[in-house]
Design a protein around this motif. Structure first.
Motif, PDB file in Angstrom:
ATOM      1  N   THR A 174      -5.692  -2.247  -3.634  1.00  0.00           N
ATOM      2  CA  THR A 174      -6.311  -3.353  -3.965  1.00  0.00           C
ATOM      3  C   THR A 174      -7.068  -3.260  -5.052  1.00  0.00           C
ATOM      4  OG1 THR A 174      -5.069  -3.927  -2.174  1.00  0.00           O
ATOM      5  CG2 THR A 174      -7.090  -5.491  -3.126  1.00  0.00           C
ATOM      6  N   HIS A 175      -7.377  -4.276  -5.493  1.00  0.00           N
ATOM      7  CA  HIS A 175      -8.601  -4.649  -6.634  1.00  0.00           C
ATOM      8  C   HIS A 175      -9.391  -5.727  -6.331  1.00  0.00           C
ATOM      9  CE1 HIS A 175      -6.849  -2.185 -10.131  1.00  0.00           C
ATOM     10  NE2 HIS A 175      -6.567  -1.857  -9.686  1.00  0.00           N
ATOM     11  N   PHE A 176     -10.980  -5.561  -5.591  1.00  0.00           N
ATOM     12  CA  PHE A 176     -11.880  -5.984  -5.060  1.00  0.00           C
ATOM     13  C   PHE A 176     -12.932  -6.914  -6.568  1.00  0.00           C
ATOM     14  CE2 PHE A 176      -9.604  -3.676  -1.747  1.00  0.00           C
ATOM     15  CZ  PHE A 176      -9.212  -5.235  -0.594  1.00  0.00           C
ATOM     16  N   LEU A 228     -13.946  -3.638  -8.049  1.00  0.00           N
ATOM     17  CA  LEU A 228     -13.876  -2.396  -7.592  1.00  0.00           C
ATOM     18  C   LEU A 228     -12.272  -2.150  -6.890  1.00  0.00           C
ATOM     19  CD1 LEU A 228     -16.201  -0.509  -4.807  1.00  0.00           C
ATOM     20  CD2 LEU A 228     -13.163  -0.965  -4.202  1.00  0.00           C
ATOM     21  N   LYS A 229     -11.712  -0.555  -7.658  1.00  0.00           N
ATOM     22  CA  LYS A 229     -10.340  -0.341  -7.756  1.00  0.00           C
ATOM     23  C   LYS A 229     -10.297   0.556  -6.063  1.00  0.00           C
ATOM     24  CE  LYS A 229      -9.947  -0.719 -12.548  1.00  0.00           C
ATOM     25  NZ  LYS A 229      -9.228   0.420 -13.656  1.00  0.00           N
ATOM     26  N   ALA A 230      -9.518  -0.132  -4.967  1.00  0.00           N
ATOM     27  CA  ALA A 230      -9.858   0.897  -3.644  1.00  0.00           C
ATOM     28  C   ALA A 230      -8.547   1.414  -3.457  1.00  0.00           C
ATOM     29  CB  ALA A 230     -10.105  -0.131  -3.172  1.00  0.00           C
ATOM     30  N   ARG A 231      -8.811   2.559  -2.833  1.00  0.00           N
ATOM     31  CA  ARG A 231      -7.401   2.880  -3.140  1.00  0.00           C
ATOM     32  C   ARG A 231      -7.835   3.717  -1.414  1.00  0.00           C
ATOM     33  NH1 ARG A 231      -3.983   5.974  -0.939  1.00  0.00           N
ATOM     34  NH2 ARG A 231      -2.498   7.615  -1.812  1.00  0.00           N
ATOM     35  N   TYR A 232      -6.506   3.031  -0.344  1.00  0.00           N
ATOM     36  CA  TYR A 232      -6.583   3.054   1.320  1.00  0.00           C
ATOM     37  C   TYR A 232      -6.953   4.418   1.597  1.00  0.00           C
ATOM     38  CZ  TYR A 232      -5.375  -2.095   0.865  1.00  0.00           C
ATOM     39  OH  TYR A 232      -5.466  -3.489   0.338  1.00  0.00           O
ATOM     40  N   ASP A 276     -10.651   7.087 -10.455  1.00  0.00           N
ATOM     41  CA  ASP A 276     -10.808   5.131 -11.152  1.00  0.00           C
ATOM     42  C   ASP A 276     -11.165   4.899 -10.065  1.00  0.00           C
ATOM     43  OD1 ASP A 276     -10.574   3.851 -13.164  1.00  0.00           O
ATOM     44  OD2 ASP A 276      -8.647   3.014 -12.547  1.00  0.00           O
ATOM     45  N   ARG A 277     -10.484   5.326  -9.053  1.00  0.00           N
ATOM     46  CA  ARG A 277     -10.144   4.744  -7.765  1.00  0.00           C
ATOM     47  C   ARG A 277     -11.332   5.114  -6.955  1.00  0.00           C
ATOM     48  NH1 ARG A 277      -3.962   4.375  -6.847  1.00  0.00           N
ATOM     49  NH2 ARG A 277      -4.988   6.389  -6.470  1.00  0.00           N
ATOM     50  N   HIS A 278     -11.704   4.032  -5.821  1.00  0.00           N
ATOM     51  CA  HIS A 278     -12.533   4.430  -4.741  1.00  0.00           C
ATOM     52  C   HIS A 278     -11.718   4.658  -4.121  1.00  0.00           C
ATOM     53  CE1 HIS A 278     -15.215   3.518  -8.148  1.00  0.00           C
ATOM     54  NE2 HIS A 278     -16.048   3.701  -7.073  1.00  0.00           N
TER      55      HIS A 278
END
Length: 193
Positions: A52-54, A66-70, A119-121
């Protein structure tokens, strides 16, 4: 003279449903821990079940997105490539976050960590649906529902409870562990249009 007859009844052992434990309600958000937490975030874009992007404060990340990777989960794909149960996982994540009145993002450490794409956090997503409610960990909830497989699930701050949730989803044969067909997935051959 009394005759007593002994009657033996053969009983098939009754299969009982494995106990369901709500591990998500057992896990509590500790705002005093050393992990980095980002409060009052809003969803910018739903990607799939585990991404999800937040919108976050620009003090946290440049440009405030923030591009979130769970962390700890890998849901089936539902974007460029479609996999069984991918749409179900994606819809589950979206439904939970749409109902949220508050979302907090948590890193596994005291800093933001990027995934293998760079690219994702890697993030834990906590949400609540009412001001009086406690925060729920969405990553763990997705595992508990059987909508994801493990992805380094034991190697993080919530590793043992993640593994318990995975084991329970397997025991209950939920979604990705069911061995059943996904009713929302097309199993046929490609169709030329």
């Amino acid at each position: 003279l009394c005759l007593m007859a002994m009657v033996m009844v053969a009983c098939d052992p009754v299969e009982t449903e494995p106990e369901h434990i709500d591990y998500v309600s057992q896990l509590k958000l500790d705002m005093t821990s050393s992990s980095l937490k980002i409060e009052n975030v809003k969803v910018k874009q739903y990607i799939d079940g585990d991404t999800t992007h937040f919108y976050v404060p620009e003090s946290v990340i440049d440009k405030g997105i923030l591009k979130a990777r769970y962390i700890a989960i890998n849901t089936p794909e539902s974007t460029g490539q479609i996999e069984e149960w991918g749409k179900k996982a994606s819809n589950f994540t979206k439904t939970k976050l749409q109902a949220a009145t508050s979302i907090i993002l948590e890193s596994d450490t005291d800093a933001l960590n990027v995934d293998s794409t760079g690219d994702r956090h890697l993030i834990w997503v906590w949400y609540k649906t009412a001001d009086s409610a406690e925060y729920r960990n969405l990553n763990l909830e997705i595992l508990q529902e059987g909508l994801a497989i493990a992805s380094s699930s034991s190697q993080n701050r919530y590793g043992s409870i993640c593994m318990n949730a995975i084991d329970q989803a397997k025991a209950h044969k939920l979604y990705v562990y069911s061995g059943e067909d996904d009713p929302d997935f097309y199993y046929g051959s490609a169709i030329e249009l």
